[in-house]
Design a protein around this motif. Structure first.
Motif, PDB file in Angstrom:
ATOM      1  N   GLY A  20       0.912  -1.270   0.068  1.00  0.00           N
ATOM      2  CA  GLY A  20       0.020   0.142   0.015  1.00  0.00           C
ATOM      3  C   GLY A  20       0.837   1.284   0.019  1.00  0.00           C
ATOM      4  O   GLY A  20       0.560   2.337  -0.652  1.00  0.00           O
ATOM      5  N   ASN A  21       1.783   1.202   1.078  1.00  0.00           N
ATOM      6  CA  ASN A  21       2.736   2.481   1.015  1.00  0.00           C
ATOM      7  C   ASN A  21       3.466   2.668  -0.408  1.00  0.00           C
ATOM      8  O   ASN A  21       3.682   3.854  -0.704  1.00  0.00           O
ATOM      9  N   LYS A  22       3.867   1.389  -0.979  1.00  0.00           N
ATOM     10  CA  LYS A  22       4.662   1.407  -2.310  1.00  0.00           C
ATOM     11  C   LYS A  22       3.872   2.062  -3.441  1.00  0.00           C
ATOM     12  O   LYS A  22       4.348   3.163  -4.453  1.00  0.00           O
ATOM     13  N   ILE A  23       2.508   1.706  -3.614  1.00  0.00           N
ATOM     14  CA  ILE A  23       1.424   2.401  -4.611  1.00  0.00           C
ATOM     15  C   ILE A  23       1.207   3.681  -4.128  1.00  0.00           C
ATOM     16  O   ILE A  23       1.021   4.547  -5.233  1.00  0.00           O
ATOM     17  N   ALA A  97       0.006   3.933 -12.275  1.00  0.00           N
ATOM     18  CA  ALA A  97       1.005   4.911 -12.213  1.00  0.00           C
ATOM     19  C   ALA A  97       2.057   4.637 -13.335  1.00  0.00           C
ATOM     20  O   ALA A  97       2.434   5.646 -13.829  1.00  0.00           O
ATOM     21  N   ALA A  98       2.282   3.420 -13.567  1.00  0.00           N
ATOM     22  CA  ALA A  98       3.427   3.168 -14.674  1.00  0.00           C
ATOM     23  C   ALA A  98       2.749   3.839 -16.271  1.00  0.00           C
ATOM     24  O   ALA A  98       3.415   4.512 -16.813  1.00  0.00           O
ATOM     25  N   ASP A  99       1.379   3.398 -16.124  1.00  0.00           N
ATOM     26  CA  ASP A  99       0.723   4.100 -17.394  1.00  0.00           C
ATOM     27  C   ASP A  99       0.747   5.587 -17.518  1.00  0.00           C
ATOM     28  O   ASP A  99       1.012   6.178 -18.668  1.00  0.00           O
ATOM     29  N   ILE A 100       0.647   6.042 -16.508  1.00  0.00           N
ATOM     30  CA  ILE A 100       0.642   7.640 -16.466  1.00  0.00           C
ATOM     31  C   ILE A 100       1.911   8.043 -16.636  1.00  0.00           C
ATOM     32  O   ILE A 100       2.358   9.007 -17.463  1.00  0.00           O
ATOM     33  N   SER A 101       2.943   7.621 -16.099  1.00  0.00           N
ATOM     34  CA  SER A 101       4.628   7.787 -16.305  1.00  0.00           C
ATOM     35  C   SER A 101       4.806   7.573 -17.717  1.00  0.00           C
ATOM     36  O   SER A 101       5.509   8.497 -18.403  1.00  0.00           O
TER      37      SER A 101
END
Length: 214
Positions: A20-23, A97-101
């Motif tokens: 959770g903290n990582k995402i 998050a990867a998609d947005i990046s």
């Protein structure tokens, strides 16, 4: 037997909190990279997505061991089942998050994202939803989980406004159509993150409310 189960359940909780903290961290960084057009930071987020995938596999492994080896009673079964459902949504948030990046990299340093106020508001609101859904799990807080679910309407309304902004850009500057499409896709990713945060909150409530009746 029960002490072994409790030990594994505690490990499950710790791994869920770590994931959770990582995402949360990755979404925060993705927003920062998007707004500041920081391509290097965006690449770092895409590379770190493997860590989230690894944590998902670790958590699923713990859940399967609890189900197969420990034969949990009804209350504990709901806890493990909820964790398995939540981790799927958490992994998908990491993917977004990867998609947005990736979109940040494609648009490059000349992106017009700073002109889209509603998308930046969406980013902030989904960040709040995500953080609160994870916190609701950690704190076993049904009320906070309920607030996350209600907050999804805010994100949905902002998505409608963001679509209108993109349409206006295309009407005013047809030559910007390609970037407009990219920006709309980013808005959709944030809308989906809100949906996944809502799913996490719903599973938190499922787990806790059913526990209270056992």
């Amino acid at each position: 037997m029960r002490s072994k189960f409790d030990e594994q359940l505690s490990e499950l909780n710790q791994q869920m909190i770590e994931m959770g903290n990582k995402i949360v961290s990755n979404i925060k960084m993705a927003i920062e990279a998007l707004v500041s057009r920081d391509v290097d930071k965006a690449r770092a987020i895409m590379e770190s997505d493997e860590e989230i995938d690894h944590l998902q596999k670790v958590i699923e492994g713990i859940c399967f061991n609890l189900l197969i080896q420990q034969q949990p009673v009804a209350r504990d079964l709901r806890t493990v089942t909820a964790a398995m459902k939540m981790v799927t949504d958490m992994e998908r948030i990491g993917d977004h998050a990867a998609d947005i990046s990736e979109m940040t990299i494609l648009m490059g340093e000349n992106s017009q994202i700073d002109k889209f106020r509603h998308i930046q508001e969406m980013a902030n609101e989904t960040m709040i939803m995500l953080f609160n859904s994870i916190e609701a799990y950690v704190e076993k807080d049904v009320d906070k989980a309920g607030e996350v679910i209600e907050h999804d309407d805010v994100v949905d309304d902002l998505f409608v406004q963001a679509k209108k902004d993109v349409i206006q850009l295309i009407l005013n500057s047809p030559e910007e159509g390609e970037e407009a499409t990219d920006i709309l896709l980013i808005a959709k990713f944030f809308e989906r993150i809100g949906d996944h945060a809502t799913n996490i909150a719903e599973w938190v409530i499922f787990s806790l409310k059913n526990s209270e009746t056992m």
